[in-house]
Motif scaffolding. Structure first.
Motif, PDB file in Angstrom:
ATOM      1  N   ALA A 126       0.817  -1.207   0.000  1.00 26.42           N
ATOM      2  CA  ALA A 126       0.000   0.000   0.000  1.00 26.42           C
ATOM      3  C   ALA A 126       0.854   1.261   0.000  1.00 26.42           C
ATOM      4  O   ALA A 126       0.401   2.317  -0.405  1.00 26.42           O
ATOM      5  CB  ALA A 126      -0.937   0.003   1.202  1.00 26.42           C
ATOM      6  N   VAL A 127       2.092   1.152   0.475  1.00 29.13           N
ATOM      7  CA  VAL A 127       2.922   2.347   0.567  1.00 29.13           C
ATOM      8  C   VAL A 127       4.065   2.321  -0.445  1.00 29.13           C
ATOM      9  O   VAL A 127       4.873   3.235  -0.502  1.00 29.13           O
ATOM     10  CB  VAL A 127       3.514   2.512   1.989  1.00 29.13           C
ATOM     11  N   ILE A 128       4.093   1.273  -1.257  1.00 26.46           N
ATOM     12  CA  ILE A 128       5.296   1.030  -2.058  1.00 26.46           C
ATOM     13  C   ILE A 128       5.581   2.146  -3.052  1.00 26.46           C
ATOM     14  O   ILE A 128       6.732   2.540  -3.236  1.00 26.46           O
ATOM     15  CB  ILE A 128       5.202  -0.349  -2.762  1.00 26.46           C
ATOM     16  N   ILE A 129       4.539   2.677  -3.690  1.00 24.83           N
ATOM     17  CA  ILE A 129       4.749   3.668  -4.748  1.00 24.83           C
ATOM     18  C   ILE A 129       5.341   4.947  -4.142  1.00 24.83           C
ATOM     19  O   ILE A 129       6.352   5.471  -4.610  1.00 24.83           O
ATOM     20  CB  ILE A 129       3.417   3.979  -5.465  1.00 24.83           C
ATOM     21  N   ALA A 130       4.700   5.415  -3.064  1.00 26.42           N
ATOM     22  CA  ALA A 130       5.166   6.640  -2.424  1.00 26.42           C
ATOM     23  C   ALA A 130       6.547   6.435  -1.806  1.00 26.42           C
ATOM     24  O   ALA A 130       7.418   7.308  -1.879  1.00 26.42           O
ATOM     25  CB  ALA A 130       4.168   7.080  -1.359  1.00 26.42           C
ATOM     26  N   ARG A 131       6.753   5.270  -1.198  1.00 26.72           N
ATOM     27  CA  ARG A 131       8.030   5.001  -0.558  1.00 26.72           C
ATOM     28  C   ARG A 131       9.155   4.986  -1.596  1.00 26.72           C
ATOM     29  O   ARG A 131      10.251   5.494  -1.350  1.00 26.72           O
ATOM     30  CB  ARG A 131       7.948   3.658   0.166  1.00 26.72           C
ATOM     31  N   HIS A 132       8.851   4.423  -2.732  1.00 25.15           N
ATOM     32  CA  HIS A 132       9.849   4.378  -3.798  1.00 25.15           C
ATOM     33  C   HIS A 132      10.252   5.787  -4.217  1.00 25.15           C
ATOM     34  O   HIS A 132      11.436   6.091  -4.372  1.00 25.15           O
ATOM     35  CB  HIS A 132       9.307   3.599  -4.998  1.00 25.15           C
ATOM     36  N   GLN A 133       9.248   6.676  -4.367  1.00 27.25           N
ATOM     37  CA  GLN A 133       9.533   8.071  -4.729  1.00 27.25           C
ATOM     38  C   GLN A 133      10.368   8.761  -3.659  1.00 27.25           C
ATOM     39  O   GLN A 133      11.336   9.453  -3.951  1.00 27.25           O
ATOM     40  CB  GLN A 133       8.222   8.829  -4.899  1.00 27.25           C
ATOM     41  N   MET A 134       9.949   8.534  -2.410  1.00 24.09           N
ATOM     42  CA  MET A 134      10.644   9.145  -1.290  1.00 24.09           C
ATOM     43  C   MET A 134      12.118   8.761  -1.258  1.00 24.09           C
ATOM     44  O   MET A 134      12.998   9.601  -1.090  1.00 24.09           O
ATOM     45  CB  MET A 134       9.982   8.617  -0.024  1.00 24.09           C
ATOM     46  N   PHE A 135      12.378   7.472  -1.433  1.00 23.40           N
ATOM     47  CA  PHE A 135      13.761   7.001  -1.388  1.00 23.40           C
ATOM     48  C   PHE A 135      14.536   7.501  -2.596  1.00 23.40           C
ATOM     49  O   PHE A 135      15.761   7.611  -2.556  1.00 23.40           O
ATOM     50  CB  PHE A 135      13.797   5.463  -1.286  1.00 23.40           C
ATOM     51  N   ASN A 136      13.816   7.809  -3.662  1.00 20.59           N
ATOM     52  CA  ASN A 136      14.432   8.425  -4.825  1.00 20.59           C
ATOM     53  C   ASN A 136      14.958   9.802  -4.467  1.00 20.59           C
ATOM     54  O   ASN A 136      16.100  10.147  -4.770  1.00 20.59           O
ATOM     55  CB  ASN A 136      13.371   8.557  -5.922  1.00 20.59           C
ATOM     56  N   TRP A 137      14.090  10.616  -3.824  1.00 22.51           N
ATOM     57  CA  TRP A 137      14.511  11.956  -3.415  1.00 22.51           C
ATOM     58  C   TRP A 137      15.708  11.883  -2.481  1.00 22.51           C
ATOM     59  O   TRP A 137      16.610  12.704  -2.542  1.00 22.51           O
ATOM     60  CB  TRP A 137      13.380  12.695  -2.668  1.00 22.51           C
ATOM     61  N   LEU A 138      15.645  10.915  -1.543  1.00 15.08           N
ATOM     62  CA  LEU A 138      16.709  10.812  -0.548  1.00 15.08           C
ATOM     63  C   LEU A 138      17.985  10.223  -1.142  1.00 15.08           C
ATOM     64  O   LEU A 138      19.039  10.265  -0.516  1.00 15.08           O
ATOM     65  CB  LEU A 138      16.243   9.934   0.619  1.00 15.08           C
ATOM     66  N   GLY A 139      17.867   9.653  -2.348  1.00 15.12           N
ATOM     67  CA  GLY A 139      19.020   8.989  -2.946  1.00 15.12           C
ATOM     68  C   GLY A 139      19.407   7.721  -2.204  1.00 15.12           C
ATOM     69  O   GLY A 139      20.575   7.365  -2.129  1.00 15.12           O
ATOM     70  N   TRP A 140      18.409   7.037  -1.639  1.00 15.83           N
ATOM     71  CA  TRP A 140      18.700   5.859  -0.815  1.00 15.83           C
ATOM     72  C   TRP A 140      18.560   4.542  -1.559  1.00 15.83           C
ATOM     73  O   TRP A 140      18.789   3.482  -0.976  1.00 15.83           O
ATOM     74  CB  TRP A 140      17.776   5.840   0.408  1.00 15.83           C
ATOM     75  N   HIS A 141      18.099   4.589  -2.784  1.00 19.45           N
ATOM     76  CA  HIS A 141      18.017   3.319  -3.516  1.00 19.45           C
ATOM     77  C   HIS A 141      19.428   2.789  -3.760  1.00 19.45           C
ATOM     78  O   HIS A 141      20.375   3.562  -3.895  1.00 19.45           O
ATOM     79  CB  HIS A 141      17.294   3.518  -4.849  1.00 19.45           C
ATOM     80  N   ASN A 142      19.524   1.475  -3.814  1.00 20.84           N
ATOM     81  CA  ASN A 142      20.826   0.832  -4.008  1.00 20.84           C
ATOM     82  C   ASN A 142      21.829   1.147  -2.901  1.00 20.84           C
ATOM     83  O   ASN A 142      23.030   1.244  -3.143  1.00 20.84           O
ATOM     84  CB  ASN A 142      21.417   1.206  -5.370  1.00 20.84           C
ATOM     85  N   THR A 143      21.307   1.341  -1.688  1.00 17.41           N
ATOM     86  CA  THR A 143      22.206   1.441  -0.532  1.00 17.41           C
ATOM     87  C   THR A 143      21.710   0.461   0.538  1.00 17.41           C
ATOM     88  O   THR A 143      20.533   0.091   0.537  1.00 17.41           O
ATOM     89  CB  THR A 143      22.199   2.850   0.092  1.00 17.41           C
ATOM     90  N   HIS A 144      22.623   0.074   1.427  1.00 15.92           N
ATOM     91  CA  HIS A 144      22.213  -0.809   2.513  1.00 15.92           C
ATOM     92  C   HIS A 144      21.191  -0.127   3.409  1.00 15.92           C
ATOM     93  O   HIS A 144      20.203  -0.720   3.818  1.00 15.92           O
ATOM     94  CB  HIS A 144      23.428  -1.244   3.349  1.00 15.92           C
ATOM     95  N   LEU A 145      21.447   1.169   3.679  1.00 14.83           N
ATOM     96  CA  LEU A 145      20.528   1.930   4.523  1.00 14.83           C
ATOM     97  C   LEU A 145      19.115   1.895   3.950  1.00 14.83           C
ATOM     98  O   LEU A 145      18.135   1.658   4.658  1.00 14.83           O
ATOM     99  CB  LEU A 145      21.017   3.380   4.634  1.00 14.83           C
ATOM    100  N   GLY A 146      19.027   2.129   2.645  1.00 14.60           N
ATOM    101  CA  GLY A 146      17.721   2.138   1.983  1.00 14.60           C
ATOM    102  C   GLY A 146      17.012   0.800   2.078  1.00 14.60           C
ATOM    103  O   GLY A 146      15.782   0.741   2.103  1.00 14.60           O
ATOM    104  N   LEU A 147      17.798  -0.283   2.135  1.00 13.91           N
ATOM    105  CA  LEU A 147      17.173  -1.603   2.249  1.00 13.91           C
ATOM    106  C   LEU A 147      16.730  -1.879   3.679  1.00 13.91           C
ATOM    107  O   LEU A 147      15.794  -2.627   3.912  1.00 13.91           O
ATOM    108  CB  LEU A 147      18.148  -2.690   1.785  1.00 13.91           C
ATOM    109  N   ILE A 148      17.425  -1.266   4.642  1.00 18.11           N
ATOM    110  CA  ILE A 148      17.139  -1.550   6.053  1.00 18.11           C
ATOM    111  C   ILE A 148      15.944  -0.743   6.570  1.00 18.11           C
ATOM    112  O   ILE A 148      15.060  -1.277   7.238  1.00 18.11           O
ATOM    113  CB  ILE A 148      18.386  -1.236   6.924  1.00 18.11           C
ATOM    114  N   VAL A 149      15.906   0.557   6.234  1.00 16.38           N
ATOM    115  CA  VAL A 149      14.976   1.486   6.891  1.00 16.38           C
ATOM    116  C   VAL A 149      13.488   1.083   6.840  1.00 16.38           C
ATOM    117  O   VAL A 149      12.813   1.147   7.866  1.00 16.38           O
ATOM    118  CB  VAL A 149      15.195   2.928   6.377  1.00 16.38           C
TER     119      VAL A 149
END
Lengths: 281, 292
Positions: A126-149
């Motif tokens: 239910a939150v995947i689309i928005a979360r994906h965008q958010m992590f895009n802004w944060l530049g967290w995709h393809n990082t360990h942090l982004g996978l953990i949070v």
């Protein structure tokens, strides 16, 4: 459990049911036996027909090849970092929050707790689309942090720890009160050690959950070197059976399941409790 | 008694703060943001214009969505009763604790700890045409071969088989726990009446655990509605979308076609469905605790 001195005959399991369960177990284990068997066969021999699995010779070549391909180890490492990171994070956040919700009073405590409980009902999709965008802004995709949070938002841990803190006898706080122990020291020195069994349950549950997660890493980790083991294994299935051979693929499945199988054998009781508790919430 | 220390204090809330901040930032905010997205026409390059419930209308009219919804409903309607019945059967068969039953319990639960990618890898190798385990068995029995993963009608079934194999441990364990809770004296009257096993099962055991049956069923409905990995990896939703579930539709619309607003609308619909099931679960679970 109450002592049972008297067992009515009708309560005992019938032999027929048990035999049927044994047969089912054989059927359920057949796929595993099949994979283990294939993983021990030469890929070329299997090309001619998989009946070869029932005959000698067997070989460990597929496992040797697996160790030769460094990618699998990179994925294994990513999974380990993510699962350990998430476990530690969840334990810390849930213990602190569980202590606050379970034993302390603060403004809006009830409202906030209900909100957290509501979080239990929110599926990740239910939150995947928005979360994906958010992590895009944060530049967290393809990082360990982004996978953990995202795993740290799990309300289940808070719920479990709150229940556990609540169950600790009141006398313990009262004794601490006489000494004027500040809340954090009381938490750290007295309360936390009492919750070790719950920490173990929650820790195992979180680790398994993070280790096996497929949905978020699939979406967030798009670079091959940031794949976790689940996504990596999935990606190498794409040219199924053609390129790598059934023996090699099977060896991959066995290798990837070894860590959880070992953990399962060692901590079976805890895992069953954790998973069952996790479902009932 | 120094009750002053116990009184409500802002400072006490600091303990909950780290979690609450994470929870708000990465769950509550995306939830609201996702709803906002679902009301806008959005693509890869950022937020677009407000379109009201247009995305919802488009999703509900999309034949692919309808098929995915239907597939998911069929999947839930077939796997959940299977999981409940099989789980109950195993629990009844393995209820009496001995070394053998403990071993079998462990065995049936073991598949639950595997990841979806391993489960699907195993079942794909079992289901491959001509060379798979099933193909060998069919060959041996002289039966015609079936392309389990590539035939309409069979593909969703095969995904279901792998799913039941993967998920059976939890229902079994929950039923076992419930069976342990039945007071022995309930059975004593039955023994005096010389009731046979079937009567004991239907008159005593099943009524005593009927809430657990309901609970297990709802838990499984919530879980199976989220079907994704098995279908994506075993059949890729095929052939011709006949095994594409809802979550896979969301994934494809959102992350392959990048129609973000529409995917967000589809995920809100899924959320609504799951929320209803979860609410029922909550009510049943709380009633369950009060009852016992």
């Amino acid at each position: 459990m109450a002592p049972r001195t008297y067992r009515p005959e009708a309560l005992n399991t019938s032999k027929g049911l048990f035999v049927l369960a044994c047969l089912l177990a054989v059927v359920a284990m057949a796929p595993i036996a099949w994979i283990v068997g294939l993983s021990l066969k030469d890929n070329k021999a299997l090309m001619l027909g998989t009946e070869a699995v029932f005959a000698l010779p067997y070989t460990l070549a597929n496992y040797v090849n697996l160790i030769g391909s460094s990618q699998v180890f990179g994925w294994f490492f990513n999974s380990l970092v993510v699962a350990v990171g998430e476990t530690v994070g969840v334990l810390v956040l849930s213990s602190l929050a569980g202590y606050a919700f379970g034993r302390l009073e603060f403004p809006f405590r009830r409202t906030l707790f209900v909100l957290v409980l509501f979080g239990l009902a929110v599926p990740e999709q239910a939150v995947i689309i928005a979360r994906h965008q958010m992590f895009n802004w944060l530049g967290w995709h393809n990082t360990h942090l982004g996978l953990i949070v995202p795993g740290l938002t799990s309300a289940f841990g808070v719920f479990l720890m709150t229940q556990f803190f609540r169950a600790i006898p009141k006398e313990i706080d009262e004794a601490a009160l006489l000494d004027n122990t500040p809340p954090f020291r009381l938490f750290w020195r007295v309360m936390l050690p009492l919750t070790l069994p719950a920490q173990a349950t929650l820790g195992i549950f979180t680790f398994l959950h993070a280790w096996n997660d497929y949905w978020w890493p699939l979406i967030s980790a798009t670079k091959k070197e940031m794949f976790t083991l689940t996504v990596g294994i999935a990606s190498s299935q794409t040219n199924f059976a053609q390129s790598e051979g059934l023996g090699f693929l099977s060896a991959q499945a066995v290798f990837a399941s070894l860590p959880v199988v070992i953990v399962y054998i060692l901590f079976q009781r805890h895992i069953v409790t954790a998973v069952s508790g996790g479902a009932v919430k | 008694m120094a009750e002053s220390w116990r009184r409500s204090q802002w400072r006490n809330g600091l303990f909950a703060l780290p979690f609450l901040v994470t929870f708000a930032a990465f769950l509550v905010f995306p939830l609201i943001w996702g709803f906002w997205l679902s009301l806008h026409k959005v693509d890869l390059f950022g937020p677009g214009r407000f379109v009201g419930f247009d995305n919802y209308v488009k999703v509900l009219r999309d034949p692919q969505f309808r098929q995915a919804l239907l597939n998911t409903l069929i999947f839930v309607a077939t796997t959940v009763p299977t999981l409940v019945a099989l789980g109950l059967f195993l629990a009844l068969a393995l209820n009496h604790l001995t070394r053998a039953t403990a071993f079998l319990r462990g065995l049936f639960f073991a598949s639950s700890v595997l990841s979806v990618t391993i489960v699907t890898l195993i079942w794909r190798i079992v289901f491959i045409p001509n060379d798979g385990l099933i193909a060998l068995v069919f060959d041996h029995l002289g039966w015609a071969q079936i392309g389990f993963l590539s035939t309409k009608g069979w593909s969703l079934f095969s995904v279901g088989v792998a799913t039941v194999w993967w998920c059976i441990g939890l229902p079994m364990m929950l039923f076992l726990a419930a069976l342990q809770q039945i007071p022995v004296d309930h059975y004593e009257a039955a023994a005096l009446d010389n009731a046979n096993r079937w009567r004991v099962l239907t008159r005593i055991t099943l009524p005593a655990i009927r809430r657990t049956v309901l609970l297990v069923a709802i838990i499984q409905v919530v879980m199976q509605f989220q079907l994704f990995g098995q279908a994506q990896l075993m059949t890729n939703g095929g052939p011709a979308g006949s095994s594409r579930p809802l979550v896979m539709y969301i994934y494809e619309v959102g992350f392959i076609r990048w129609e973000v607003g529409r995917a967000a609308a589809a995920s809100e619909i899924l959320f609504l469905i799951i929320l209803c099931a979860a609410m029922i679960q909550y009510v049943v679970a709380t009633r369950n605790q009060e009852g016992v």
